[in-house]
Design a protein around this motif. Structure first.
Motif, PDB file in Angstrom:
ATOM      1  N   MET A 157      44.819  33.571  34.393  1.00 43.91           N
ATOM      2  CA  MET A 157      43.513  32.929  34.178  1.00 43.91           C
ATOM      3  C   MET A 157      42.471  33.541  35.106  1.00 43.91           C
ATOM      4  O   MET A 157      41.365  33.888  34.680  1.00 43.91           O
ATOM      5  CB  MET A 157      43.614  31.423  34.438  1.00 43.91           C
ATOM      6  N   VAL A 158      42.834  33.679  36.365  1.00 44.31           N
ATOM      7  CA  VAL A 158      41.911  34.221  37.367  1.00 44.31           C
ATOM      8  C   VAL A 158      41.587  35.681  37.060  1.00 44.31           C
ATOM      9  O   VAL A 158      40.425  36.094  37.115  1.00 44.31           O
ATOM     10  CB  VAL A 158      42.508  34.062  38.784  1.00 44.31           C
ATOM     11  N   GLU A 159      42.596  36.455  36.711  1.00 44.16           N
ATOM     12  CA  GLU A 159      42.391  37.890  36.454  1.00 44.16           C
ATOM     13  C   GLU A 159      41.452  38.110  35.264  1.00 44.16           C
ATOM     14  O   GLU A 159      40.490  38.876  35.347  1.00 44.16           O
ATOM     15  CB  GLU A 159      43.749  38.563  36.225  1.00 44.16           C
ATOM     16  N   LYS A 160      41.698  37.428  34.154  1.00 41.16           N
ATOM     17  CA  LYS A 160      40.868  37.605  32.961  1.00 41.16           C
ATOM     18  C   LYS A 160      39.422  37.155  33.204  1.00 41.16           C
ATOM     19  O   LYS A 160      38.476  37.824  32.802  1.00 41.16           O
ATOM     20  CB  LYS A 160      41.453  36.833  31.775  1.00 41.16           C
ATOM     21  N   THR A 161      39.278  36.008  33.851  1.00 43.42           N
ATOM     22  CA  THR A 161      37.938  35.472  34.079  1.00 43.42           C
ATOM     23  C   THR A 161      37.167  36.316  35.084  1.00 43.42           C
ATOM     24  O   THR A 161      35.994  36.621  34.875  1.00 43.42           O
ATOM     25  CB  THR A 161      38.023  34.007  34.551  1.00 43.42           C
ATOM     26  N   SER A 162      37.820  36.720  36.164  1.00 42.85           N
ATOM     27  CA  SER A 162      37.112  37.530  37.168  1.00 42.85           C
ATOM     28  C   SER A 162      36.747  38.896  36.610  1.00 42.85           C
ATOM     29  O   SER A 162      35.674  39.417  36.910  1.00 42.85           O
ATOM     30  CB  SER A 162      37.926  37.646  38.459  1.00 42.85           C
ATOM     31  N   ARG A 163      37.597  39.465  35.770  1.00 44.68           N
ATOM     32  CA  ARG A 163      37.272  40.753  35.140  1.00 44.68           C
ATOM     33  C   ARG A 163      36.029  40.620  34.260  1.00 44.68           C
ATOM     34  O   ARG A 163      35.121  41.456  34.318  1.00 44.68           O
ATOM     35  CB  ARG A 163      38.443  41.281  34.319  1.00 44.68           C
ATOM     36  N   ALA A 164      35.968  39.564  33.462  1.00 43.89           N
ATOM     37  CA  ALA A 164      34.811  39.366  32.580  1.00 43.89           C
ATOM     38  C   ALA A 164      33.533  39.147  33.395  1.00 43.89           C
ATOM     39  O   ALA A 164      32.472  39.684  33.063  1.00 43.89           O
ATOM     40  CB  ALA A 164      35.053  38.187  31.635  1.00 43.89           C
ATOM     41  N   LEU A 165      33.626  38.358  34.475  1.00 45.94           N
ATOM     42  CA  LEU A 165      32.454  38.146  35.340  1.00 45.94           C
ATOM     43  C   LEU A 165      31.998  39.462  35.977  1.00 45.94           C
ATOM     44  O   LEU A 165      30.807  39.783  35.983  1.00 45.94           O
ATOM     45  CB  LEU A 165      32.790  37.135  36.444  1.00 45.94           C
ATOM     46  N   THR A 166      32.949  40.220  36.509  1.00 44.30           N
ATOM     47  CA  THR A 166      32.624  41.494  37.158  1.00 44.30           C
ATOM     48  C   THR A 166      32.006  42.468  36.164  1.00 44.30           C
ATOM     49  O   THR A 166      30.996  43.107  36.453  1.00 44.30           O
ATOM     50  CB  THR A 166      33.888  42.108  37.802  1.00 44.30           C
ATOM     51  N   ASN A 167      32.601  42.583  34.984  1.00 40.82           N
ATOM     52  CA  ASN A 167      32.084  43.496  33.967  1.00 40.82           C
ATOM     53  C   ASN A 167      30.673  43.126  33.521  1.00 40.82           C
ATOM     54  O   ASN A 167      29.907  43.989  33.098  1.00 40.82           O
ATOM     55  CB  ASN A 167      33.021  43.550  32.757  1.00 40.82           C
TER      56      ASN A 167
END
Length: 192
Positions: A157-167
């Motif tokens: 959950m953290v990995e997918k969400t943080s990737r989308a925020l960063t991108n």
């Protein structure tokens, strides 16, 4: 057709249900404090459900306003009933819309938040995060709060969400807790 996202609690004892609700109430209070709302903030809630958080935000606003969206017409109806005084006073605007379809016209926000809205981690949410980046004012933040039913689900959950925020261009901070399996991701939009 609207999907129901209710959890089956029929196998729990009353004590377990009560403990779960008390834990959740504590989490919501903690999450509301994390927003650090100012009286004049312009706020967006994604997935407002019954409108509980709308009520809590409105209690902290004087000149500010919250716009709350939910894709369920039924949930918006319940939120409107709960928050009729806030809507009448102009502190709350409620809209039936999915994030990717919402029409915000030229409205911009100081803070955006979502409590347990799984769209951010069950699929690629890059488009939604890019839309939020356009709507968040420079220096503003996006808060994605989650409560996992299984601790082992948290890293994904953290990995997918943080990737989308960063991108999307946000600077990301992660606050996680072991018990309960809950936390938040904060995407900060850099000031110009």
């Amino acid at each position: 057709m609207e999907q129901s996202f209710q959890k089956d609690l029929s196998q729990l004892t009353w004590d377990e249900v009560y403990a779960r609700q008390m834990r959740r109430a504590g989490l919501v209070a903690e999450w509301m404090d994390a927003l650090r709302l100012k009286p004049g903030d312009r706020v967006l809630e994604v997935g407002c459900g019954h409108g509980v958080a709308v009520s809590l935000v409105c209690e902290r606003l004087t000149s500010g306003r919250i716009t709350a969206i939910d894709r369920s017409k039924k949930m918006i109806g319940m939120a409107a009933k709960r928050n009729r005084d806030h809507v009448a006073a102009g502190r709350a605007v409620l809209k039936t819309a999915a994030l990717e379809e919402a029409d915000f016209e030229d409205e911009r926000f100081d803070k955006v938040f979502a409590f347990n809205v799984n769209l951010f981690w069950v699929r690629d949410a890059s488009e939604e995060m890019a839309l939020l980046h356009e709507r968040v004012l420079p220096g503003g933040s996006v808060f994605i709060f989650y409560e996992a039913t299984r601790r082992e689900a948290v890293p994904e959950m953290v990995e997918k969400t943080s990737r989308a925020l960063t991108n999307a261009g946000f600077r990301v901070s992660i606050v996680d807790s072991e018990q309960p399996a809950a936390g938040r991701l904060i995407g900060k939009r850099c000031a110009l």
